[in-house]
Design a protein around this motif. Structure first.
Motif, short mmCIF file in Angstrom:
data_model
loop_
_atom_site.label_atom_id
_atom_site.label_comp_id
_atom_site.label_asym_id
_atom_site.label_seq_id
_atom_site.Cartn_x
_atom_site.Cartn_y
_atom_site.Cartn_z
N ILE A 35 0.76 -1.18 -0.07
CA ILE A 35 -0.01 0.10 -0.05
C ILE A 35 0.87 1.24 -0.07
CG2 ILE A 35 -2.33 -1.08 0.89
CD1 ILE A 35 -1.09 0.26 3.84
N TYR A 37 3.93 3.76 -1.33
CA TYR A 37 4.50 3.77 -2.87
C TYR A 37 5.99 3.78 -2.65
CZ TYR A 37 6.42 6.29 -6.61
OH TYR A 37 7.42 6.69 -7.79
N ASP A 95 -4.50 3.20 7.28
CA ASP A 95 -5.08 4.16 6.53
C ASP A 95 -4.20 5.33 6.13
OD1 ASP A 95 -7.83 3.14 6.67
OD2 ASP A 95 -8.35 4.40 8.18
N ARG A 97 -1.00 4.63 5.68
CA ARG A 97 -0.21 3.72 4.55
C ARG A 97 1.37 3.93 4.88
NH1 ARG A 97 -4.08 5.92 -0.05
NH2 ARG A 97 -5.74 4.26 0.34
N ILE B 121 5.55 2.65 -11.34
CA ILE B 121 4.79 2.00 -10.13
C ILE B 121 3.13 2.47 -10.53
CG2 ILE B 121 4.17 1.73 -7.70
CD1 ILE B 121 7.23 1.07 -8.34
N LEU B 125 -4.50 1.98 -5.67
CA LEU B 125 -5.34 2.42 -4.49
C LEU B 125 -6.68 3.19 -4.73
CD1 LEU B 125 -2.42 3.54 -2.26
CD2 LEU B 125 -3.55 1.30 -1.89
N GLU B 128 -11.71 5.25 0.50
CA GLU B 128 -12.60 4.68 1.38
C GLU B 128 -13.91 4.60 0.70
OE1 GLU B 128 -13.14 2.08 4.47
OE2 GLU B 128 -11.34 3.34 4.32
#
Lengths: 181, 132
Positions: A35, A37, A95, A97, B121, B125, B128
């Motif tokens: 999650i 980077y 959250d 990350r 990359i 993601l 929420e």
């Protein structure tokens, strides 16, 4: 071992996947997710410094890959955030990350791991193997019996060792053959 | 890097987006070419796992962004051939493993969600409220 697709969840520095790339043969696609980077970037660079091409993807668990990887992954590795912490610390850490997300595991250290344990059976190929790092406090016998009952994945502790104050084990899961045991 | 072999495994997973969510469409991409070791056994094992039409289309999209002289041959037959000759396997090798998308965006054909690619990359993601 012949593996067409290798997948590591939460690859962090990338050293586990890079190491896998050195011991498996070259006919393998190495996918990694994280999650964070910076972890993805680090994974990729660790791979290239070891002449292993690691395709790093920034995502949570296997989101975005899940539908296309069903019954396809030959080796899955997960060194999860297994440290027991208070429950709220987990959701905050995930959250944000950040680095806390790499260890905070909730009340029995299983809060993040359990999410993946409920879907891993969908990803494994027929002969696929899933390697999980677990701490003694995670209650490994309970994990093993749950995975057998709910998902017909049988397992074995393949390595245990003490690292500082942590008692760590590697648990290897595979599909139980129907009719046996 | 997002190689086309990996791109062929990525689908949109936003809330409610369950059909026509693959393949993600490339936009504003920057491509680097990196030579990879030719491994026909790997290609043959991997072929059944590919969504072939998606690969052919994505190879076309990628090749529209860069001159063919630089990119090399990205033409693939519309159907997977039954006889795998060396020329076909070399093209497939190049398309799957040597084209690296380093920057750009991948867009869901259905809900138009944008997934950015930065420094190789892909960011898959979701916030929420976007998670299904």
């Amino acid at each position: 071992m012949n593996a067409t697709i290798f997948l590591e969840i939460g690859s962090g520095s990338g050293c586990v996947s890079a190491f896998a790339g050195k011991i498996l043969d070259t006919s393998t696609l190495y996918l990694t997710t994280d999650i964070n980077y910076r972890a993805c970037n680090c994974t990729r660079r660790t791979g290239s410094q070891n002449n292993v091409t690691l395709d790093a993807i920034q995502t949570s668990f296997t989101q975005a890959l899940h539908s296309r990887l069903k019954n396809s992954v030959d080796i899955i590795c997960f060194n999860p955030p297994y440290v027991p912490t208070v429950s709220t610390e987990v959701s905050e850490a995930q959250d944000l990350r950040g680095i806390e997300g790499s260890w905070a595991g909730g009340s029995d250290g299983m809060q993040v791991t359990n999410i993946f344990l409920s879907v891993v059976h969908e990803l494994l190929s027929f002969n696929g193997r899933f390697y999980l790092v677990a701490l003694k406090e995670n209650n490994i016998p309970e994990i093993q019996s749950r995975m057998k009952t709910l998902y017909q994945l049988e397992s074995k502790i393949v390595l245990s060792r003490r690292a500082g104050r942590e008692h760590l084990s590697i648990v290897r899961f595979k599909r139980a053959l129907p009719g046996l045991s | 890097m997002v190689r086309l072999i990996t791109h062929n495994l990525l689908a949109c997973h936003a809330k409610g987006c369950t059909s026509n969510n693959f393949p993600l469409q490339f936009q504003n991409v920057q491509i680097e070419l990196k030579e990879a070791e030719f491994n026909p056994t790997f290609l043959e094992t991997f072929m059944p796992k590919l969504e072939w039409k998606a690969l052919v289309d994505s190879a076309k999209e990628a090749s529209a962004t860069i001159s063919r002289y630089i990119l090399g041959n990205t033409s693939l037959p519309l159907e997977q051939p039954e006889m795998l000759d060396e020329e076909f396997l070399k093209n497939l090798h190049h398309v799957l493993l040597e084209i690296h998308v380093e920057e750009g965006i991948m867009i869901c054909p259905n809900c138009k969600h944008n997934y950015p690619i930065s420094n190789g990359i892909p960011n898959m993601l979701l916030a929420e409220h976007e998670i299904g």
